[in-house]
Design a protein around this motif. Structure first.
Motif, PDB file in Angstrom:
ATOM      1  N   ILE A   1     -30.036  -1.108  -0.726  1.00 55.95           N
ATOM      2  CA  ILE A   1     -30.495  -1.864  -1.896  1.00 55.95           C
ATOM      3  C   ILE A   1     -31.734  -2.627  -1.450  1.00 55.95           C
ATOM      4  O   ILE A   1     -31.652  -3.729  -0.924  1.00 55.95           O
ATOM      5  CB  ILE A   1     -29.412  -2.831  -2.387  1.00 55.95           C
ATOM      6  N   LYS A   2     -32.905  -2.012  -1.663  1.00 60.40           N
ATOM      7  CA  LYS A   2     -34.131  -2.603  -1.126  1.00 60.40           C
ATOM      8  C   LYS A   2     -35.122  -3.035  -2.199  1.00 60.40           C
ATOM      9  O   LYS A   2     -36.219  -3.494  -1.888  1.00 60.40           O
ATOM     10  CB  LYS A   2     -34.801  -1.621  -0.153  1.00 60.40           C
ATOM     11  N   THR A   3     -34.741  -2.886  -3.472  1.00 62.00           N
ATOM     12  CA  THR A   3     -35.613  -3.321  -4.569  1.00 62.00           C
ATOM     13  C   THR A   3     -34.755  -3.916  -5.679  1.00 62.00           C
ATOM     14  O   THR A   3     -33.539  -3.668  -5.742  1.00 62.00           O
ATOM     15  CB  THR A   3     -36.422  -2.144  -5.164  1.00 62.00           C
TER      16      THR A   3
ATOM     17  N   LEU B   1     -23.941 -10.049  -4.900  1.00 62.40           N
ATOM     18  CA  LEU B   1     -23.976  -8.794  -4.149  1.00 62.40           C
ATOM     19  C   LEU B   1     -24.328  -9.125  -2.707  1.00 62.40           C
ATOM     20  O   LEU B   1     -25.407  -9.651  -2.428  1.00 62.40           O
ATOM     21  CB  LEU B   1     -25.009  -7.838  -4.754  1.00 62.40           C
ATOM     22  N   ILE B   2     -23.422  -8.829  -1.798  1.00 64.70           N
ATOM     23  CA  ILE B   2     -23.602  -9.155  -0.384  1.00 64.70           C
ATOM     24  C   ILE B   2     -24.017  -7.896   0.358  1.00 64.70           C
ATOM     25  O   ILE B   2     -23.375  -6.844   0.234  1.00 64.70           O
ATOM     26  CB  ILE B   2     -22.287  -9.720   0.199  1.00 64.70           C
ATOM     27  N   LEU B   3     -25.105  -8.010   1.119  1.00 60.66           N
ATOM     28  CA  LEU B   3     -25.677  -6.853   1.818  1.00 60.66           C
ATOM     29  C   LEU B   3     -25.586  -7.025   3.329  1.00 60.66           C
ATOM     30  O   LEU B   3     -25.554  -8.145   3.846  1.00 60.66           O
ATOM     31  CB  LEU B   3     -27.138  -6.664   1.420  1.00 60.66           C
ATOM     32  N   SER B   4     -25.596  -5.894   4.004  1.00 56.58           N
ATOM     33  CA  SER B   4     -25.679  -5.916   5.460  1.00 56.58           C
ATOM     34  C   SER B   4     -27.124  -6.154   5.874  1.00 56.58           C
ATOM     35  O   SER B   4     -28.045  -6.150   5.035  1.00 56.58           O
ATOM     36  CB  SER B   4     -25.189  -4.583   6.028  1.00 56.58           C
ATOM     37  N   ASP B   5     -27.346  -6.319   7.156  1.00 63.33           N
ATOM     38  CA  ASP B   5     -28.713  -6.511   7.648  1.00 63.33           C
ATOM     39  C   ASP B   5     -29.583  -5.291   7.384  1.00 63.33           C
ATOM     40  O   ASP B   5     -30.813  -5.393   7.349  1.00 63.33           O
ATOM     41  CB  ASP B   5     -28.692  -6.815   9.153  1.00 63.33           C
ATOM     42  N   GLN B   6     -28.957  -4.137   7.196  1.00 66.11           N
ATOM     43  CA  GLN B   6     -29.694  -2.893   6.898  1.00 66.11           C
ATOM     44  C   GLN B   6     -29.772  -2.624   5.393  1.00 66.11           C
ATOM     45  O   GLN B   6     -30.126  -1.533   4.968  1.00 66.11           O
ATOM     46  CB  GLN B   6     -29.017  -1.699   7.595  1.00 66.11           C
TER      47      GLN B   6
ATOM     48  N   LYS C   1     -27.946 -11.533   3.850  1.00 61.54           N
ATOM     49  CA  LYS C   1     -28.734 -11.081   2.697  1.00 61.54           C
ATOM     50  C   LYS C   1     -27.843 -11.021   1.466  1.00 61.54           C
ATOM     51  O   LYS C   1     -26.718 -10.509   1.527  1.00 61.54           O
ATOM     52  CB  LYS C   1     -29.362  -9.708   2.964  1.00 61.54           C
ATOM     53  N   ALA C   2     -28.369 -11.533   0.330  1.00 61.99           N
ATOM     54  CA  ALA C   2     -27.568 -11.549  -0.904  1.00 61.99           C
ATOM     55  C   ALA C   2     -28.463 -11.444  -2.131  1.00 61.99           C
ATOM     56  O   ALA C   2     -29.654 -11.775  -2.089  1.00 61.99           O
ATOM     57  CB  ALA C   2     -26.735 -12.822  -0.980  1.00 61.99           C
TER      58      ALA C   2
END
Length: 255
Positions: free
Chosen positions: A116-118, A141-146, A181-182
């Motif tokens: 999820i980069k955008t 929405l909780i994201l990993s470092d990647q 990242k969130a």
């Protein structure tokens, strides 16, 4: 207690309703492109499976006229739907189950293991969570470092035009997930696709709270029934706050 025999008029009424039901089933099966079927006919077909024998099309037209659209009708609360004299328990349960089925389908169709980069990526991923709700809801929405999705946490549900977002709860949630990242998202089910002053203030509070522990708030998305806006695109927002404001956007779900 013996059943009361039906009058000839009741027998004829039941016959007409049964034939109407069977004809609607035939029409549905024979229509290749289901999107071409009029909305009132689709609703009438659903009614014919659960309502007492009646003029199903007439009932469908009444409901659509009263509530303005199929979406508004299905978005009614269960209690409000049950206040309609013609709607019984079976009909209400079936109708309220439709948004849940759509939500499950949309979630199943999301690409697996995509970053999820955008903001557009986040919109596609989060949209199912807001299907069928008449009240404001907030999710994290909780994201990993990647940038892979780790979890989606419901932060709260409020009125039709208000939901409280607590920076402290968000911070605690991020620490529990050990993530940096969130993306924040909430809905305006009865409003416009535009961030309010309170939305912007809440975004700044959350971003500053997270930033103190080097946690990035990438964006804040606002969903309506038909649109989604990103605060990272809002010209009134401080573009040093949201990480997506400083990122060059790429195509959806690029690896």
């Amino acid at each position: 207690m013996p059943r009361r025999e039906k009058t000839p008029e009741q027998i004829e009424h039941d016959r007409i309703c049964r034939e109407m039901h069977l004809q609607m089933i035939r029409d549905f099966k024979n229509t290749e492109n289901k999107a071409e079927i009029p909305t009132e006919d689709l609703l009438a077909l659903l009614f014919s499976f659960s309502m007492r024998k009646c003029d199903y099309k007439e009932q469908a037209e009444i409901m659509l006229k009263r509530y303005g659209s199929l979406v508004s009708f299905l978005d009614m609360t269960y209690d409000a739907m049950m206040l309609e004299p013609s709607i019984r328990l079976n009909t209400a349960l079936m109708l309220k189950g439709i948004p849940a089925i759509i939500q499950k389908k949309m979630m199943a169709e999301r690409p697996k293991r995509k970053r999820i980069k955008t903001p557009q990526d986040a919109e596609v991923y989060l949209k199912p969570y807001f299907v069928g709700s008449s009240f404001e809801q907030a999710y994290l929405l909780i994201l990993s470092d990647q940038f892979f999705p780790k979890d989606v946490v419901k932060l709260g549900e409020g009125l039709s035009n208000e939901v409280y977002i607590s920076p402290r709860i968000i911070l605690r949630t991020m620490l529990m997930h050990d993530s940096t990242k969130a993306i924040l998202a909430h809905s305006h089910p009865a409003g416009e696709a535009e961030a309010s002053t309170n939305d912007k203030i809440a975004t700044l509070e959350v971003a500053n709270t997270l930033d103190a522990l080097h946690i990035q708030l990438l964006d804040h998305l606002i969903f309506t029934k038909r649109e989604c806006v990103y605060l990272s695109d809002d010209i009134e927002m401080d573009h040093t706050v949201l990480t997506f404001s400083k990122r060059e956007h790429v195509s959806i779900f690029k690896k």
